[in-house]
Design an enzyme around this catalytic site. Structure first.
Site, PDB file in Angstrom:
ATOM      1  N   PRO A  43       4.228   2.476  22.426  1.00 12.03           N
ATOM      2  CA  PRO A  43       4.037   1.685  21.212  1.00 12.03           C
ATOM      3  C   PRO A  43       4.890   0.430  21.318  1.00 12.03           C
ATOM      4  O   PRO A  43       6.061   0.511  21.665  1.00 12.03           O
ATOM      5  CB  PRO A  43       4.574   2.604  20.098  1.00 12.03           C
ATOM      6  CG  PRO A  43       5.505   3.562  20.771  1.00 12.03           C
ATOM      7  CD  PRO A  43       4.986   3.717  22.172  1.00 12.03           C
ATOM      8  N   GLN A  56       1.611   5.362  15.306  1.00 11.51           N
ATOM      9  CA  GLN A  56       3.043   5.551  15.069  1.00 11.51           C
ATOM     10  C   GLN A  56       3.433   5.015  13.694  1.00 11.51           C
ATOM     11  O   GLN A  56       3.090   3.882  13.347  1.00 11.51           O
ATOM     12  CB  GLN A  56       3.875   4.850  16.139  1.00 11.51           C
ATOM     13  CG  GLN A  56       5.347   5.230  16.031  1.00 11.51           C
ATOM     14  CD  GLN A  56       6.257   4.451  16.948  1.00 11.51           C
ATOM     15  OE1 GLN A  56       6.390   3.238  16.797  1.00 11.51           O
ATOM     16  NE2 GLN A  56       6.882   5.117  17.895  1.00 11.51           N
ATOM     17  N   CYS A  92      13.338   2.677  16.649  1.00 15.11           N
ATOM     18  CA  CYS A  92      13.393   1.229  16.484  1.00 15.11           C
ATOM     19  C   CYS A  92      14.809   0.767  16.115  1.00 15.11           C
ATOM     20  O   CYS A  92      15.404   1.260  15.158  1.00 15.11           O
ATOM     21  CB  CYS A  92      12.396   0.780  15.407  1.00 15.11           C
ATOM     22  SG  CYS A  92      12.467  -1.003  15.204  1.00 15.11           S
ATOM     23  N   LYS A 102       9.253   9.858  18.727  1.00  9.30           N
ATOM     24  CA  LYS A 102       9.840   9.015  19.768  1.00  9.30           C
ATOM     25  C   LYS A 102      11.253   8.685  19.318  1.00  9.30           C
ATOM     26  O   LYS A 102      11.449   8.144  18.224  1.00  9.30           O
ATOM     27  CB  LYS A 102       9.013   7.747  19.960  1.00  9.30           C
ATOM     28  CG  LYS A 102       9.570   6.830  21.040  1.00  9.30           C
ATOM     29  CD  LYS A 102       8.487   5.892  21.549  1.00  9.30           C
ATOM     30  CE  LYS A 102       9.015   4.891  22.545  1.00  9.30           C
ATOM     31  NZ  LYS A 102       9.765   3.784  21.911  1.00  9.30           N
ATOM     32  N   ASN A 123      10.955   7.758  29.083  1.00 10.88           N
ATOM     33  CA  ASN A 123      10.666   6.334  28.867  1.00 10.88           C
ATOM     34  C   ASN A 123      11.930   5.530  29.161  1.00 10.88           C
ATOM     35  O   ASN A 123      13.034   5.987  28.919  1.00 10.88           O
ATOM     36  CB  ASN A 123      10.222   6.149  27.402  1.00 10.88           C
ATOM     37  CG  ASN A 123      10.164   4.698  26.959  1.00 10.88           C
ATOM     38  OD1 ASN A 123      10.787   4.309  25.963  1.00 10.88           O
ATOM     39  ND2 ASN A 123       9.428   3.876  27.674  1.00 10.88           N
ATOM     40  N   GLY A 124      11.714   4.345  29.703  1.00 12.19           N
ATOM     41  CA  GLY A 124      12.840   3.442  29.922  1.00 12.19           C
ATOM     42  C   GLY A 124      12.976   2.991  31.353  1.00 12.19           C
ATOM     43  O   GLY A 124      13.233   3.795  32.239  1.00 12.19           O
ATOM     44  N   ASP A 125      12.729   1.681  31.552  1.00  8.59           N
ATOM     45  CA  ASP A 125      12.982   1.031  32.842  1.00  8.59           C
ATOM     46  C   ASP A 125      12.026   1.450  33.963  1.00  8.59           C
ATOM     47  O   ASP A 125      12.378   1.335  35.139  1.00  8.59           O
ATOM     48  CB  ASP A 125      14.440   1.243  33.304  1.00  8.59           C
ATOM     49  CG  ASP A 125      15.456   0.722  32.303  1.00  8.59           C
ATOM     50  OD1 ASP A 125      15.050  -0.015  31.385  1.00  8.59           O
ATOM     51  OD2 ASP A 125      16.645   1.043  32.445  1.00  8.59           O
ATOM     52  N   ARG A 171       7.627  -2.381  28.885  1.00  5.20           N
ATOM     53  CA  ARG A 171       7.726  -3.730  29.463  1.00  5.20           C
ATOM     54  C   ARG A 171       7.091  -3.837  30.843  1.00  5.20           C
ATOM     55  O   ARG A 171       6.608  -4.914  31.216  1.00  5.20           O
ATOM     56  CB  ARG A 171       9.197  -4.157  29.498  1.00  5.20           C
ATOM     57  CG  ARG A 171       9.748  -4.429  28.106  1.00  5.20           C
ATOM     58  CD  ARG A 171      11.255  -4.492  28.101  1.00  5.20           C
ATOM     59  NE  ARG A 171      11.865  -3.233  28.515  1.00  5.20           N
ATOM     60  CZ  ARG A 171      13.161  -3.036  28.677  1.00  5.20           C
ATOM     61  NH1 ARG A 171      13.994  -4.027  28.482  1.00  5.20           N
ATOM     62  NH2 ARG A 171      13.622  -1.848  29.033  1.00  5.20           N
TER      63      ARG A 171
HETATM   64  C1  LIG Z   1       7.952  -6.065  22.453  1.00  6.75           C
HETATM   65  C2  LIG Z   1       8.341  -4.616  22.217  1.00  6.75           C
HETATM   66  C3  LIG Z   1       7.942  -3.993  21.057  1.00  6.75           C
HETATM   67  C4  LIG Z   1       8.287  -2.646  20.827  1.00  6.75           C
HETATM   68  N1  LIG Z   1       7.825  -2.015  19.702  1.00  6.75           N
HETATM   69  C5  LIG Z   1       8.016  -0.671  19.553  1.00  6.75           C
HETATM   70  C6  LIG Z   1       7.394   0.052  18.506  1.00  6.75           C
HETATM   71  O1  LIG Z   1       6.640  -0.495  17.683  1.00  6.75           O
HETATM   72  N2  LIG Z   1       7.626   1.390  18.434  1.00  6.75           N
HETATM   73  C7  LIG Z   1       8.435   2.045  19.330  1.00  6.75           C
HETATM   74  O2  LIG Z   1       8.621   3.260  19.236  1.00  6.75           O
HETATM   75  N3  LIG Z   1       9.026   1.379  20.336  1.00  6.75           N
HETATM   76  C8  LIG Z   1       8.823   0.052  20.483  1.00  6.75           C
HETATM   77  N4  LIG Z   1       9.368  -0.598  21.561  1.00  6.75           N
HETATM   78  C9  LIG Z   1      10.167   0.163  22.541  1.00  6.75           C
HETATM   79  C10 LIG Z   1       9.280   0.638  23.703  1.00  6.75           C
HETATM   80  O3  LIG Z   1       8.269   1.512  23.238  1.00  6.75           O
HETATM   81  C11 LIG Z   1      10.124   1.359  24.780  1.00  6.75           C
HETATM   82  O4  LIG Z   1      10.756   2.464  24.202  1.00  6.75           O
HETATM   83  C12 LIG Z   1      11.199   0.464  25.384  1.00  6.75           C
HETATM   84  O5  LIG Z   1      10.708  -0.855  25.633  1.00  6.75           O
HETATM   85  C13 LIG Z   1      11.726   1.052  26.711  1.00  6.75           C
HETATM   86  O6  LIG Z   1      10.683   1.197  27.647  1.00  6.75           O
HETATM   87  P1  LIG Z   1      10.458   0.151  28.883  1.00  6.75           P
HETATM   88  O7  LIG Z   1      11.749   0.131  29.666  1.00  6.75           O
HETATM   89  O8  LIG Z   1       9.308   0.734  29.653  1.00  6.75           O
HETATM   90  O9  LIG Z   1      10.198  -1.188  28.281  1.00  6.75           O
HETATM   91  C14 LIG Z   1       9.073  -1.935  21.781  1.00  6.75           C
HETATM   92  C15 LIG Z   1       9.465  -2.598  22.950  1.00  6.75           C
HETATM   93  C16 LIG Z   1       9.121  -3.905  23.179  1.00  6.75           C
HETATM   94  C17 LIG Z   1       9.544  -4.571  24.463  1.00  6.75           C
END
Ligand SMILES: Cc1cc2nc3c(=O)[nH]c(=O)nc-3n(C[C@H](O)[C@H](O)[C@H](O)COP(=O)(O)O)c2cc1C
Length: 330
Positions: free
Chosen positions: A19, A73, A104, A143, A204-206, A229
């Site tokens: 999300p 969500q 969040c 989450k 999740n993460g990185d 990302r």
């Molecule tokens: C632009 C952006 C918007 C996000 N919006 C949400 C969101 O609406 N709900 C949520 O649970 N996490 C949100 N996240 C967090 C991501 O879901 C994820 O947990 C976080 O970016 C780590 O994962 P990654 O390293 O793959 O980016 C957001 C992240 C980014 C970069």
């Protein structure tokens, strides 16, 4: 068979599109599904907004059948409001599951005790999950982050409390709220939570490459992997991660012409979905920037693309770039 028995079938590690507010909208979710994301989740939607039924919120909740399995969500700190919102989401939109945002970190949300702010009160977390779960016939998932700050960092305790309250799947982004996006995600915490819980734990993460997905899976034993990302401007990462997890050769990144074909498809869908071409193109600029990343002379291309307000203008720029690229001028 319920949706999660199909998603978490033996020997299969599902890939989730995370999300993401302003990013994981319907057109991008469809694209990622086409490239092999197994599950998608809407951006977070406020329980209050859902109850008020405002237009912006309705936009966030719309999805296409091709996106299934999809979770919507929701966030909020009031169990009754969350329950009412979940019931409305089920009745009006009928997603496959409802996901609760306890991660969040942004001020606007935590100052009203939503998102990761709930992690300071695990009784409240339990009440919200129970209320949402009782309000719909859909599975409820959560989450979470690893905690509010270092002093309250306790992902295993958080995970156990969510499971006890009825969460069917838990996704962990192993950073605290105070870390925001700084430092590295602590994958060992994903492993610890996956060990401690009976329900599927999604890591999740990185995860930025197919190789990262394989490493996360083998280091943590997570049941699924969620990417945020790493998917920006690269929806094909899902196909690459799937191949790597299957032990098949990882397909290369698409060449420039193939990449631009994806941009066109994505942009067209965004316009059809949004209805207003100018508005859709303004919103689409961030995607254009991501798609341009890594290309020769990306800076100029990006600067040009950031000016466009019509699809035809973007297409002309991409065609021009392709011509120059073919002639090796750039
Ligand atoms: C632009 C952006 C918007 C996000 N919006 C949400 C969101 O609406 N709900 C949520 O649970 N996490 C949100 N996240 C967090 C991501 O879901 C994820 O947990 C976080 O970016 C780590 O994962 P990654 O390293 O793959 O980016 C957001 C992240 C980014 C970069």
């Amino acid at each position: 068979m319920d949706v999660f028995s199909r998603i978490f079938r033996p020997g299969f590690v599902p890939l989730y599109l995370a999300p993401q507010a302003g990013v994981s909208e319907s057109p991008f979710r469809r694209l990622c599904r086409r490239f092999g994301a197994d599950v998608v989740v809407s951006e977070f939607v406020s329980a209050e907004g859902i109850r008020r039924g405002n237009e912006r919120t309705r936009e966030y909740l719309r999805f296409d059948e091709a996106e299934r399995p999809i979770g919507v969500q929701i966030f909020g700190a009031d169990p009754d409001a969350m329950a009412e919102a979940a019931a409305l989401v089920e009745d009006v939109y009928g997603p496959d599951f409802v996901d609760i945002n306890f991660g969040c970190p942004v001020k606007k949300v935590v100052k009203r005790n939503g998102g990761s702010a709930c992690l300071r009160d695990l009784d409240l977390v339990g009440r919200i999950i129970r209320a949402v779960d009782a309000a719909t016939s859909l599975p409820t998932t959560v989450k979470v982050r690893s905690g509010w700050d270092e002093a309250l960092r306790n992902p295993v305790e958080i995970g156990l409390r969510c499971q006890e309250a009825g969460a069917r799947v838990l996704t962990l982004h192993p950073r605290t709220r105070n870390q925001m996006y700084g430092g590295a995600a602590d994958w060992d915490e994903i492993g610890a939570v996956a060990d401690a819980l009976d329900i599927p734990v999604v890591g999740n993460g990185d995860v930025k490459t197919a190789d990262d997905a394989v490493r996360m899976r083998s280091q943590t034993g997570c049941a699924g992997i969620m990417l945020a990302r790493g998917s920006h401007g690269r929806p094909w990462i899902f196909a690459q991660a799937r191949a790597a997890l299957d032990g098949r050769p990882v397909p290369p990144d698409p060449d420039v012409a193939e990449r631009f074909a994806v941009v066109r498809e994505h942009a067209r869908n965004a316009i059809v979905f949004g209805g207003d071409e100018r508005h859709a193109m303004l919103e689409f600029r961030k995607h254009l920037g991501w798609y341009a990343k890594g290309l020769p002379d990306a800076r100029t291309l990006r600067q040009e693309l950031f000016q466009v307000t019509r699809l035809a203008e973007a297409e002309a720029l991409l065609d021009g770039y392709l011509d120059r690229y073919a002639a090796e001028v750039v």
